[in-house]
Write an enzyme that holds these catalytic residues in place. Sequence first.
Site, PDB file in Angstrom:
ATOM      1  CD  GLU A  54      -2.394   3.604   3.502  1.00  0.00           C
ATOM      2  OE1 GLU A  54      -3.242   4.050   3.295  1.00  0.00           O
ATOM      3  OE2 GLU A  54      -1.426   2.826   2.346  1.00  0.00           O
ATOM      4  CB  CYS A  88      -6.284  -1.215   5.445  1.00  0.00           C
ATOM      5  SG  CYS A  88      -4.022  -1.165   5.116  1.00  0.00           S
ATOM      6  CB  CYS A 102      -1.683   0.821   6.288  1.00  0.00           C
ATOM      7  SG  CYS A 102      -1.150   0.047   4.731  1.00  0.00           S
ATOM      8  CG  HIS A 150      -1.915  -0.765   1.751  1.00  0.00           C
ATOM      9  ND1 HIS A 150      -3.301  -1.292   2.052  1.00  0.00           N
ATOM     10  CD2 HIS A 150      -1.740  -1.903   0.503  1.00  0.00           C
ATOM     11  CE1 HIS A 150      -3.936  -2.432   1.841  1.00  0.00           C
ATOM     12  NE2 HIS A 150      -3.152  -2.911   0.354  1.00  0.00           N
TER      13      HIS A 150
END
Length: 147
Positions: free
Chosen positions: A79, A105, A108, A77
């Site tokens: 992040e 999410c 993260c 992801h």
Amino acid sequence: MSLNKLHPNSAKQLMLDKRYLRMALIWAENSYCKRRQVGALLVKDKMIISDGYNGTPAGFENECEGEDNITKPYVLHAEANAITKVARSNNCSHGATLYVTSSPCIECAKLIIQSGIFRVVFQDKYRIDDGIKLLKRANIEVVHIEG
């Protein structure tokens, strides 16, 4: 609190938040993912200290989805890419703000908490909000700015 930190509710802070979110949206365009492109910027003391977008790990093929159009399980992801990138640098994410185009999410969110990020600003709400709930539980300021 340092003198150069703006009040989180000030008009100037909102202007900066929107500007950094627009930059994160542009950064998302670097993603090779077809289903969803996400960008992230880590900002500390008005300086971008890291950036990231969703994609496969370094050295892998630049294809996020398989033939079935399902995202491959090893796609990182945005992040996570920004946080791991700052970890390889001489910068420190403690006290930084994360600007991300989509809400984090839960995985993260755990990384955000552990990395010392104190504020998360995002644009699009993801259908699952467990990451946002975890960030709030950890007393991390969460700001939603609609695009």
